[in-house]
Design a protein around this motif. Structure first.
Motif, mmCIF file in Angstrom:
data_model
loop_
_atom_site.group_PDB
_atom_site.id
_atom_site.type_symbol
_atom_site.label_atom_id
_atom_site.label_comp_id
_atom_site.label_asym_id
_atom_site.label_seq_id
_atom_site.Cartn_x
_atom_site.Cartn_y
_atom_site.Cartn_z
ATOM 1 N N ARG A 34 0.873 -1.163 0.000
ATOM 2 C CA ARG A 34 0.000 0.000 0.000
ATOM 3 C C ARG A 34 0.913 1.216 0.000
ATOM 4 O O ARG A 34 1.638 1.444 0.963
ATOM 5 C CB ARG A 34 -0.916 0.007 1.228
ATOM 6 C CG ARG A 34 -1.851 1.224 1.265
ATOM 7 C CD ARG A 34 -2.754 1.191 2.476
ATOM 8 N NE ARG A 34 -3.670 0.074 2.429
ATOM 9 C CZ ARG A 34 -4.826 0.064 1.742
ATOM 10 N NH1 ARG A 34 -5.172 1.130 1.038
ATOM 11 N NH2 ARG A 34 -5.605 -0.983 1.754
ATOM 12 N N ARG B 22 -9.568 -9.094 -2.759
ATOM 13 C CA ARG B 22 -9.069 -7.947 -2.005
ATOM 14 C C ARG B 22 -9.011 -6.682 -2.874
ATOM 15 O O ARG B 22 -9.338 -5.582 -2.412
ATOM 16 C CB ARG B 22 -7.689 -8.264 -1.414
ATOM 17 C CG ARG B 22 -7.784 -9.320 -0.324
ATOM 18 C CD ARG B 22 -6.464 -9.990 -0.036
ATOM 19 N NE ARG B 22 -5.576 -9.174 0.784
ATOM 20 C CZ ARG B 22 -4.401 -9.622 1.243
ATOM 21 N NH1 ARG B 22 -3.994 -10.863 0.964
ATOM 22 N NH2 ARG B 22 -3.639 -8.857 1.975
ATOM 23 N N GLU C 258 -12.653 -5.503 -3.098
ATOM 24 C CA GLU C 258 -13.117 -4.848 -1.879
ATOM 25 C C GLU C 258 -12.517 -3.449 -1.751
ATOM 26 O O GLU C 258 -13.188 -2.512 -1.298
ATOM 27 C CB GLU C 258 -12.764 -5.689 -0.649
ATOM 28 C CG GLU C 258 -13.525 -7.012 -0.567
ATOM 29 C CD GLU C 258 -15.027 -6.801 -0.438
ATOM 30 O OE1 GLU C 258 -15.442 -5.736 0.085
ATOM 31 O OE2 GLU C 258 -15.781 -7.690 -0.854
ATOM 32 N N GLU C 259 -11.264 -3.300 -2.139
ATOM 33 C CA GLU C 259 -10.637 -1.982 -2.104
ATOM 34 C C GLU C 259 -11.346 -1.026 -3.063
ATOM 35 O O GLU C 259 -11.572 0.148 -2.745
ATOM 36 C CB GLU C 259 -9.162 -2.100 -2.476
ATOM 37 C CG GLU C 259 -8.351 -0.851 -2.240
ATOM 38 C CD GLU C 259 -8.086 -0.571 -0.772
ATOM 39 O OE1 GLU C 259 -7.741 0.591 -0.455
ATOM 40 O OE2 GLU C 259 -8.234 -1.489 0.056
ATOM 41 N N VAL D 266 -14.503 -1.227 -4.049
ATOM 42 C CA VAL D 266 -15.818 -0.920 -3.471
ATOM 43 C C VAL D 266 -15.693 0.156 -2.395
ATOM 44 O O VAL D 266 -16.478 1.111 -2.344
ATOM 45 C CB VAL D 266 -16.467 -2.198 -2.900
ATOM 46 C CG1 VAL D 266 -17.692 -1.861 -2.044
ATOM 47 C CG2 VAL D 266 -16.853 -3.145 -4.035
ATOM 48 N N ARG D 267 -14.687 0.016 -1.536
ATOM 49 C CA ARG D 267 -14.484 1.027 -0.485
ATOM 50 C C ARG D 267 -14.188 2.398 -1.094
ATOM 51 O O ARG D 267 -14.671 3.427 -0.601
ATOM 52 C CB ARG D 267 -13.337 0.598 0.438
ATOM 53 C CG ARG D 267 -13.712 -0.488 1.429
ATOM 54 C CD ARG D 267 -12.649 -0.629 2.513
ATOM 55 N NE ARG D 267 -11.394 -1.130 1.976
ATOM 56 C CZ ARG D 267 -11.097 -2.425 1.888
ATOM 57 N NH1 ARG D 267 -11.975 -3.339 2.298
ATOM 58 N NH2 ARG D 267 -9.938 -2.806 1.390
ATOM 59 N N PHE D 268 -13.389 2.413 -2.151
ATOM 60 C CA PHE D 268 -13.040 3.673 -2.798
ATOM 61 C C PHE D 268 -14.287 4.358 -3.357
ATOM 62 O O PHE D 268 -14.469 5.578 -3.204
ATOM 63 C CB PHE D 268 -12.028 3.419 -3.911
ATOM 64 C CG PHE D 268 -11.574 4.653 -4.622
ATOM 65 C CD1 PHE D 268 -10.478 5.369 -4.160
ATOM 66 C CD2 PHE D 268 -12.230 5.114 -5.754
ATOM 67 C CE1 PHE D 268 -10.047 6.515 -4.815
ATOM 68 C CE2 PHE D 268 -11.809 6.259 -6.412
ATOM 69 C CZ PHE D 268 -10.723 6.965 -5.939
ATOM 70 N N LYS E 38 -17.425 4.014 -2.431
ATOM 71 C CA LYS E 38 -18.276 4.509 -1.346
ATOM 72 C C LYS E 38 -17.704 5.763 -0.703
ATOM 73 O O LYS E 38 -18.447 6.667 -0.299
ATOM 74 C CB LYS E 38 -18.478 3.411 -0.304
ATOM 75 C CG LYS E 38 -19.319 2.234 -0.798
ATOM 76 C CD LYS E 38 -19.498 1.186 0.294
ATOM 77 C CE LYS E 38 -20.406 0.064 -0.188
ATOM 78 N NZ LYS E 38 -20.604 -0.989 0.855
ATOM 79 N N ALA E 39 -16.387 5.836 -0.613
ATOM 80 C CA ALA E 39 -15.752 6.990 0.024
ATOM 81 C C ALA E 39 -15.777 8.233 -0.859
ATOM 82 O O ALA E 39 -15.722 9.357 -0.343
ATOM 83 C CB ALA E 39 -14.310 6.654 0.393
ATOM 84 N N LYS F 127 -18.134 8.785 -3.553
ATOM 85 C CA LYS F 127 -19.353 8.858 -4.348
ATOM 86 C C LYS F 127 -19.948 10.260 -4.414
ATOM 87 O O LYS F 127 -20.709 10.570 -5.330
ATOM 88 C CB LYS F 127 -20.394 7.888 -3.793
ATOM 89 C CG LYS F 127 -20.850 8.220 -2.375
ATOM 90 C CD LYS F 127 -21.848 7.213 -1.868
ATOM 91 C CE LYS F 127 -22.289 7.549 -0.431
ATOM 92 N NZ LYS F 127 -23.260 6.557 0.073
ATOM 93 N N THR G 73 -22.252 -1.976 -6.734
ATOM 94 C CA THR G 73 -21.949 -0.883 -5.816
ATOM 95 C C THR G 73 -22.347 0.458 -6.410
ATOM 96 O O THR G 73 -22.941 1.311 -5.734
ATOM 97 C CB THR G 73 -20.454 -0.874 -5.462
ATOM 98 O OG1 THR G 73 -20.097 -2.125 -4.866
ATOM 99 C CG2 THR G 73 -20.121 0.253 -4.498
ATOM 100 N N GLU H 231 -25.218 2.783 -4.656
ATOM 101 C CA GLU H 231 -24.872 4.115 -4.180
ATOM 102 C C GLU H 231 -25.556 5.215 -4.983
ATOM 103 O O GLU H 231 -25.349 6.410 -4.711
ATOM 104 C CB GLU H 231 -23.351 4.314 -4.218
ATOM 105 C CG GLU H 231 -22.572 3.337 -3.346
ATOM 106 C CD GLU H 231 -22.955 3.430 -1.876
ATOM 107 O OE1 GLU H 231 -23.275 4.546 -1.416
ATOM 108 O OE2 GLU H 231 -22.945 2.390 -1.184
#
Length: 233
Positions: A16, A33, A36-37, A39-41, A43-44, A46, A95, A99
């Motif tokens: 990272r 992994r 998932e990274e 998806v998190r990006f 959501k953070a 959006k 996602t 969102e």
């Protein structure tokens, strides 16, 4: 080792930024992994414009897949890997829908090269196209591309206009209202009209290089080869 890979054969790190967070990385988990990274990006970010580049390590040899997908495909390990990548794309699109930003998001799905033919059934197939990765034949350089943008790009439409991954840069900047750099030559063209209305492509020529050497030129329906090299050489 390449055709029956074990994790301990590959002492590669997962990083990272500049920090090693796992070595050797468990490559059976790597597709999940990365997903998932991503998806998190989403959501953070959006609530504002964002760019997500998600280049999966698979299906680069050596091939690894998670327990969930192992042995599920009739195409063997390569097919298992592709099915997991398909699941990853599904997670990303789900996602965007969940969102509420699907209609404001343009998604490109493509590849950087054709199949790695020396690795046989671990390397994929270019179908009717000649040769594969490492060559400037169409099997090495001509890649499928799927563009997804609900209500802007019609579903189940196919366009045969000539394009390049270089055009993604220009297209995204144009759509975002960002001026193209003026201090250098930009090789990309805007694909928006092609994608949304099926208009003719603004590109009619592609140059095929290996390093600094020009191997071939495609212009319209014609392609001229000056130097050739097969993937098995």
């Amino acid at each position: 080792a390449l055709f029956a890979p074990k994790l301990e054969y590959w002492n590669v790190p997962l990083m990272r930024n500049v920090e090693i967070i796992e070595r050797p990385v468990d490559q059976t988990t790597i597709t999940e992994r990365y997903t998932e990274e991503g998806v998190r990006f989403i959501k953070a970010h959006k609530g504002r414009p964002f760019f997500l580049y998600l280049p999966h390590s698979m299906p680069h040899v050596p091939l690894f897949t998670s327990e969930r997908y192992r042995g599920k495909s009739r195409r063997g390990l390569y097919g298992d890997v592709i099915e997991e990548l398909d699941g990853s794309v599904g997670r990303i699109l789900e996602t965007l829908r969940a969102e509420g930003i699907a209609e404001q998001t343009l998604v490109f799905f493509t590849s950087d090269n054709g199949p790695w033919l020396p690795f046989r059934d671990h390397g994929g197939s270019a179908g009717p196209l000649r040769e594969g990765k490492g060559t400037t034949w169409d099997g090495g350089m001509r890649e499928p591309c799927i563009a997804w943008w609900p209500k802007r790009i019609s579903a189940r439409t196919v366009h045969a206009g000539l394009t390049s991954t270089m055009d993604i840069f220009t297209t995204c900047l144009k759509l975002a209202g960002v001026a193209l750099p003026t201090d250098r030559r930009i090789d990309g063209v805007d694909m928006t009209a092609l994608l949304t209305h099926g208009a003719p492509s603004l590109r009619d020529t592609v140059y095929f290089y290996r390093g600094q050497e020009l191997f071939a030129i495609r212009k319209g329906v014609f392609k001229a080869h000056f130097t050739t090299q097969n993937s098995v050489e």
